[in-house]
Design an enzyme around this catalytic site. Structure first.
Site, PDB file in Angstrom:
ATOM      1  N   GLY A 177      21.499  -9.554  25.113  1.00 54.83           N
ATOM      2  CA  GLY A 177      22.351 -10.718  25.344  1.00 54.83           C
ATOM      3  C   GLY A 177      23.770 -10.310  25.717  1.00 54.83           C
TER       4      GLY A 177
ATOM      5  N   GLY B  47      17.311  -5.105  26.239  1.00 52.16           N
ATOM      6  CA  GLY B  47      16.145  -5.980  26.176  1.00 52.16           C
ATOM      7  C   GLY B  47      14.936  -5.377  26.861  1.00 52.16           C
TER       8      GLY B  47
ATOM      9  N   LYS C  29      13.214 -15.708  32.541  1.00 59.03           N
ATOM     10  CA  LYS C  29      14.114 -16.846  32.309  1.00 59.03           C
ATOM     11  C   LYS C  29      15.197 -16.934  33.380  1.00 59.03           C
ATOM     12  CE  LYS C  29      13.647 -16.012  27.486  1.00 59.03           C
ATOM     13  NZ  LYS C  29      13.944 -14.582  27.463  1.00 59.03           N
TER      14      LYS C  29
ATOM     15  N   ARG D 131      18.444   2.390  16.197  1.00 56.56           N
ATOM     16  CA  ARG D 131      19.789   1.823  16.044  1.00 56.56           C
ATOM     17  C   ARG D 131      20.611   2.588  15.010  1.00 56.56           C
ATOM     18  NH1 ARG D 131      18.215  -4.512  16.849  1.00 56.56           N
ATOM     19  NH2 ARG D 131      18.556  -4.471  19.079  1.00 56.56           N
TER      20      ARG D 131
END
Ligand code: AMP
Length: 395
Positions: free
Chosen positions: A375, A352, A199, A36
């Site tokens: 997200g 993710g 999910k 990052r």
């Protein structure tokens, strides 16, 4: 189109930049993965070259509004200094902004870089407190958002601050918006979406939105079993979201109505228990016996999905096809990643787990774009406006 750092005059001006330095630390408090930080460097270097006075800010971990020094950004300041070849000014203030921080910001020269302490030392950060947003804004003349991973959150440093300063994007957000935006709104067709993961609840709004945009949709991973249930198949002890079966059925119906092929796996690799070394076998989608759980797509599905990928002009992928963390159930996910890497399509990988899978298989360099926000990329694909992008000035 949103304005970027290239659209504004930066020389001698103080630019406050929201970065994503939410890096993992090891047991000794050292940075375990610098990805990052490396990702933020192009924007930082550009600001330095342009003669801006750069003030960086980020959150790390969840200090929950307390100045918990285990979450200090000092290791990030040291790492950044090594990368840019210049000492990054770092004043470790529990209040994030105080008199010493203001004085340090006032003392910056052209090309200098400063880093603020962890924004989440202040509860007002996640509460989008106007007072804190103004304190941050008062340090600078211009606001740059380059943290895609938090762009779906309306926090003081991602949204509130833009009420007080001209706001533009850095290069990371620019690339995310270009690739994700074009993939959905102006794709090279046919546009294919591949959705997996466990999910279902997270993915249903994405499927709903994408059904209006895509030419076909492939489903895999644990959420396939909720769709199987909706089709009337037995799902054994596979992961199942019983309360979403009705929604899955309505998505199947909606796809049929629109004439969009929504493909479910035709076979699977199943196991007796959730264990890499458990007894395993292949079954057709409608033939899973009791006492077995599906943990990966099977070879017939892999062949069908690889064929679809070959035909795609653009492919968006979010969510693994199976429990790829276990080598014995990683085959389907790997096969999809390899088919994407070998295809001529524009390939856009949601953040993710699918991003982690592509990295794990050494195929990251073969994809057109790998999103840096799990997200945030999901919300983007749901068609929602991300607050951290909405506040940026239009060109
Ligand atoms: P998500 O966060 O919804 O994208 O789900 C990602 C997780 O789904 C990964 O950790 C996978 O191991 C898990 N997963 C994928 N396929 C299955 C499956 N068939 N059964 C249980 N978990 C799965």
């Amino acid at each position: 189109m949103k304005k970027t750092v290239k659209d504004v005059d930066l020389r001698g001006r103080r630019a406050i930049v929201r970065c994503d330095f939410n890096v993992p630390l090891d047991g000794d408090g050292k940075i375990a993965d610098e990805t990052r930080i490396a990702g933020a460097l192009p924007t930082i270097r550009y600001l330095m070259e342009q003669g801006a006075k750069t003030i960086l800010m980020s959150h790390m971990g969840r200090p929950d509004g307390e100045a918990d020094m285990r979450y200090s950004l000092k290791p990030v300041a040291d790492c950044l200094s090594a990368h840019i070849g210049r000492a990054v000014v770092f004043v470790s203030s529990p209040a994030v902004v105080d008199g010493a921080v203001r004085a340090a910001a006032d003392g910056l020269g052209e090309g200098d870089v400063m880093l603020l302490e962890n924004l989440r030392f202040r509860r007002e950060e996640t509460e989008n407190g106007a007072g804190f947003a103004k304190e941050l804004a008062d340090l600078a003349d211009i606001y740059v958002n380059d943290a895609f991973g938090t762009a779906h959150r309306a926090h003081a440093s991602t949204a509130g601050i833009a009420a007080y300063l001209p706001a533009v994007s850095g290069f990371l957000i620019e690339k995310e918006v270009r690739f994700l935006g074009e993939a959905v709104e102006k794709p090279r067709r046919p546009l294919l979406a591949i959705l997996g993961g466990a999910k279902v609840g997270d993915k249903i709004p994405v499927i709903e939105n994408l059904l209006d945009k895509v030419d076909s949709l492939l489903i895999g991973g644990g959420m396939a079993y909720t769709f199987f249930k909706a089709e009337g198949f037995e799902t054994g002890s596979s992961i199942l979201d019983a309360k979403s079966v009705g929604l899955a059925a309505s998505l199947i119906a909606k796809a049929r109505e629109k004439g969009v092929p929504l493909r479910l796996p035709v076979d699977m690799k199943a196991a007796r228990s959730f264990d890499n070394d458990a007894e395993s076998a292949f079954f057709d989608a409608d033939g899973l016996p009791d006492g077995w759980m599906g943990l990966d797509i099977g070879p017939k599905t892999v062949a069908l999905y690889a064929d679809e990928i070959k035909k795609a002009g653009t492919a968006i992928w979010n969510g693994p096809m199976g429990v790829f963390e276990m080598p014995n159930f990683a085959t389907g996910t790997r096969a999809v990643a390899e088919a994407l890497a070998a295809s001529g399509a524009v390939t856009v990988i949601g953040g993710g787990d699918s991003a982690a899978a592509v990295e794990q298989f050494g195929l990251a360099g073969k994809m057109s774009h790998i999103s840096t926000g799990g997200g945030a990329s999901l919300e983007f694909l749901e068609g929602r406006e991300l607050p951290g992008i909405a506040v940026l000035q239009d060109r």
